[in-house]
Design an enzyme around this catalytic site. Structure first.
Site, PDB file in Angstrom:
ATOM      1  N   TYR A 141       0.772  -1.206   0.192  1.00 40.02           N
ATOM      2  CA  TYR A 141       0.012  -0.104   0.018  1.00 40.02           C
ATOM      3  C   TYR A 141       0.769   1.238  -0.099  1.00 40.02           C
ATOM      4  O   TYR A 141       0.328   2.135  -0.506  1.00 40.02           O
ATOM      5  CB  TYR A 141      -0.879   0.004   1.197  1.00 40.02           C
ATOM      6  CG  TYR A 141      -2.337  -0.501   1.178  1.00 40.02           C
ATOM      7  CD1 TYR A 141      -2.449  -1.775   0.693  1.00 40.02           C
ATOM      8  CD2 TYR A 141      -3.505  -0.041   1.669  1.00 40.02           C
ATOM      9  CE1 TYR A 141      -3.588  -2.674   0.606  1.00 40.02           C
ATOM     10  CE2 TYR A 141      -4.639  -0.544   1.580  1.00 40.02           C
ATOM     11  CZ  TYR A 141      -4.774  -1.750   1.147  1.00 40.02           C
ATOM     12  OH  TYR A 141      -5.849  -2.309   0.790  1.00 40.02           O
ATOM     13  N   LYS A 192       2.913 -15.211   1.812  1.00 36.94           N
ATOM     14  CA  LYS A 192       3.142 -15.953   0.464  1.00 36.94           C
ATOM     15  C   LYS A 192       4.393 -16.088   0.294  1.00 36.94           C
ATOM     16  O   LYS A 192       5.271 -15.912  -0.605  1.00 36.94           O
ATOM     17  CB  LYS A 192       2.391 -14.806  -0.587  1.00 36.94           C
ATOM     18  CG  LYS A 192       2.270 -15.868  -1.811  1.00 36.94           C
ATOM     19  CD  LYS A 192       1.444 -16.770  -2.010  1.00 36.94           C
ATOM     20  CE  LYS A 192       1.252 -17.622  -3.197  1.00 36.94           C
ATOM     21  NZ  LYS A 192       0.310 -18.837  -3.441  1.00 36.94           N
ATOM     22  N   ASP A 224      -3.307 -17.884  -0.005  1.00 37.60           N
ATOM     23  CA  ASP A 224      -4.338 -18.591  -0.899  1.00 37.60           C
ATOM     24  C   ASP A 224      -5.055 -19.766  -0.061  1.00 37.60           C
ATOM     25  O   ASP A 224      -6.302 -19.943   0.118  1.00 37.60           O
ATOM     26  CB  ASP A 224      -3.846 -19.329  -1.991  1.00 37.60           C
ATOM     27  CG  ASP A 224      -2.434 -20.194  -2.159  1.00 37.60           C
ATOM     28  OD1 ASP A 224      -1.868 -19.960  -0.928  1.00 37.60           O
ATOM     29  OD2 ASP A 224      -1.851 -20.599  -2.884  1.00 37.60           O
ATOM     30  N   ASP A 248      -6.373  -6.898   4.293  1.00 40.71           N
ATOM     31  CA  ASP A 248      -7.554  -6.055   3.569  1.00 40.71           C
ATOM     32  C   ASP A 248      -8.423  -7.415   2.987  1.00 40.71           C
ATOM     33  O   ASP A 248      -9.873  -7.123   3.195  1.00 40.71           O
ATOM     34  CB  ASP A 248      -7.202  -5.260   2.382  1.00 40.71           C
ATOM     35  CG  ASP A 248      -8.221  -4.462   1.689  1.00 40.71           C
ATOM     36  OD1 ASP A 248      -9.167  -4.080   2.345  1.00 40.71           O
ATOM     37  OD2 ASP A 248      -8.357  -4.412   0.605  1.00 40.71           O
ATOM     38  N   ASP A 252     -12.394  -9.010   4.539  1.00 37.26           N
ATOM     39  CA  ASP A 252     -13.696  -9.034   3.882  1.00 37.26           C
ATOM     40  C   ASP A 252     -14.232 -10.276   4.077  1.00 37.26           C
ATOM     41  O   ASP A 252     -15.666 -10.367   4.391  1.00 37.26           O
ATOM     42  CB  ASP A 252     -13.570  -8.337   2.703  1.00 37.26           C
ATOM     43  CG  ASP A 252     -13.643  -6.823   2.579  1.00 37.26           C
ATOM     44  OD1 ASP A 252     -13.491  -6.221   3.667  1.00 37.26           O
ATOM     45  OD2 ASP A 252     -14.381  -6.447   1.362  1.00 37.26           O
TER      46      ASP A 252
END
Ligand code: IPM
Ligand code: MG
Length: 359
Positions: A141, A192, A224, A248, A252
Site C-alpha cells: 500500500y 506468501k 491462498d 484487507d 472482508d
C-alpha cells in the site's frame, strides 16, 4: 480530565452511521458521566469537495490533538476518475500513515442471534470469534517506487513495491502475540513465503518474535490456503496475523462469516494505543441517504474505542451487551434481516441501542 474525540463521517453512508454512533457517545456521556468533547472534521470525497484535498491540514491537526478518532467511510463513484492522490481513499491511507496507526484489529465475532444470516452453514460459524491483526502502514500500500510509466514503444506499465522492514514486522507481530495471550493463545501468521521474499522475511521475523511469547502457539499459512480455510473451517483460527493487503482481503472474507459486513468494527492503533475506530465496511454509495444502513459496526467501533483508547473496558462490555439486547429484541437492518424479525432503519437501530444502554 476530558477526552477529545474527533468524528470524521466521510462519504456515502458515513454521515448516517456516525450520527448513530455519536448518539451513543452522547448517551454514554450522560449515563456514565464520561467527560468527552466531540468534534468533527472532513475526510475523503466530502473533504475534497470542500477543500480540494481528501485530507485537509485542519483534519489532520484535529486528529493529532484528539485522544481517539471515529471514522465513517470514504469513497464513491463520483471521485473514481480523480487522480489517485486526490481520491477519497488517499485521505484514509494518509491519516493512517500520518498518525502511525500500524496495528489494525479486526475482530470477526458471530452474534448467536445472527447465525442464520451467515451464508455458511450454522455449525461452521456458530460461536465464531477470531481476531485479524492487519499491518496497516506498510507493505504494498505504501511501498516506493510506484506509479504508471510509459515503456519504449509507448506501452504503459503499472508498478507497485511490496516492502517490509524487520522492525515493521516485529512490532505488528508483538501486537498479535500480546492479544493472543488474552485469548486462546494461538497465532496463525499468513503470508506468501513460497513466492515472495518480503513474505520470507515476514515469516522469519514473526518466528523470532514468537520466542518472546513461549505460551503462544504459532503456525504459518499461505494466503491462498488461508482464504480457503476461512470458509472451510473458520473456527480453527484464534488470532490471524498478516500484512496490509492480505489483511484487507481476508478481513472482508471473515466479515461475511458473521452474516454481514455491517456488523464488524475495527481499531487502528499507534505505538501508544491512540486509535482510530471505523467499521470495516465501505461507504456503500448504492444505499447512501436512504436511512437503511446498519450502524452497528460503527457503534461496536465505539465499544472498541472505550476499550483501547478511553480505558473503560467495563463500559465497552456494556455497550456490546446493549447491541446483543437489540438483536435479542429481533431488530434488524436490511442487511441482516430474516423473516420473523423486525426490519428497522439506521436511526431506529441507533435509538434502540441507546434505550438498551439504560437497562
Ligand atoms: C479497508 C478499506 C481500505 C483499505 C480502502 C478504502 C482504502 O478497504 O479499510 O479495508 O484498503 O485499507
Ligand atoms: Mg477493505
Amino acid at each position: 480530565m476530558n477526552k477529545r474525540i474527533v468524528v470524521l463521517a466521510g462519504d456515502g453512508i458515513g454521515s448516517e452511521i456516525t450520527a448513530e454512533a455519536v448518539k451513543v457517545l452522547q448517551a454514554l456521556q450522560v449515563q456514565w458521566a464520561l467527560d468527552l468533547v466531540i468534534e468533527s472534521g472532513l475526510i475523503g470525497g466530502a473533504a475534497y469537495e470542500a477543500t480540494g484535498t481528501p485530507l485537509p491540514e485542519q483534519t489532520l491537526a484535529l486528529a493529532q490533538a484528539a485522544d481517539a478518532i471515529l471514522l465513517g467511510a470514504v469513497g464513491g463513484p463520483k471521485w473514481e476518475g480523480l487522480e489517485i492522490h486526490l481520491r477519497p481513499e488517499k485521505g484514509l491511507l494518509g491519516i493512517r500513515s500520518a498518525l502511525g496507526l500500524f496495528a489494525n484489529l479486526r475482530p470477526a465475532i458471530l452474534y448467536p442471534q445472527l447465525v442464520e444470516a451467515s451464508t455458511l452453514k450454522p455449525e461452521l460459524v456458530a460461536d465464531l470469534d477470531l481476531m485479524i491483526v492487519r499491518e496497516l502502514t506498510g507493505g504494498i500500500y505504501f511501498g516506493q517506487p510506484r506509479g504508471i510509466r510509459c515503456l519504449e514503444g509507448g506501452e504503459r506499465e503499472g508498478f507497485n513495491t511490496l516492502v517490509y522492514r524487520e522492525s515493521e514486522i516485529r512490532r505488528i507481530a508483538r501486537v498479535a502475540f500480546t492479544i493472543a495471550m488474552k485469548r486462546n493463545r494461538r497465532v496463525c501468521s499468513i503470508d506468501k513465503a513460497n513466492v515472495l521474499e518480503a513474505s520470507e522475511l515476514w515469516r522469519e521475523v514473526v518466528a523470532e518474535e514468537a520466542k518472546e511469547f513461549p505460551e503462544v502457539k504459532l503456525s504459518h499459512m499461505y494466503v491462498d490456503n488461508a482464504a480457503m480455510q476461512l470458509v472451510r473451517a473458520p473456527k480453527q483460527f484464534d488470532v490471524i496475523l498478516t500484512t496490509n493487503m492480505f489483511g484487507d482481503i481476508l478481513s472482508d472474507c471473515a466479515a461475511m462469516l458473521t452474516g454481514s459486513i455491517g456488523m464488524l468494527p475495527s481499531a487502528s492503533l499507534d505505538e501508544k494505543g491512540k486509535g482510530m475506530y471505523e467499521p470495516i465496511h465501505g461507504s456503500a454509495p448504492d444505499i447512501a441517504g436512504q436511512g437503511v444502513a446498519n450502524p452497528l459496526a460503527t457503534i461496536l467501533s465505539v465499544a472498541m474505542m472505550l476499550r483501547y483508547s478511553l480505558h473503560e473496558p467495563d463500559h465497552a462490555l456494556r455497550l456490546e451487551k446493549a447491541v446483543g439486547t437489540v438483536l435479542d429484541q429481533g431488530l434488524r437492518t436490511a442487511d441482516i434481516y430474516a423473516p420473523g424479525t423486525v426490519r428497522v432503519s439506521t436511526k431506529e437501530m441507533g435509538d434502540a441501542v441507546v434505550t438498551a444502554l439504560k437497562d
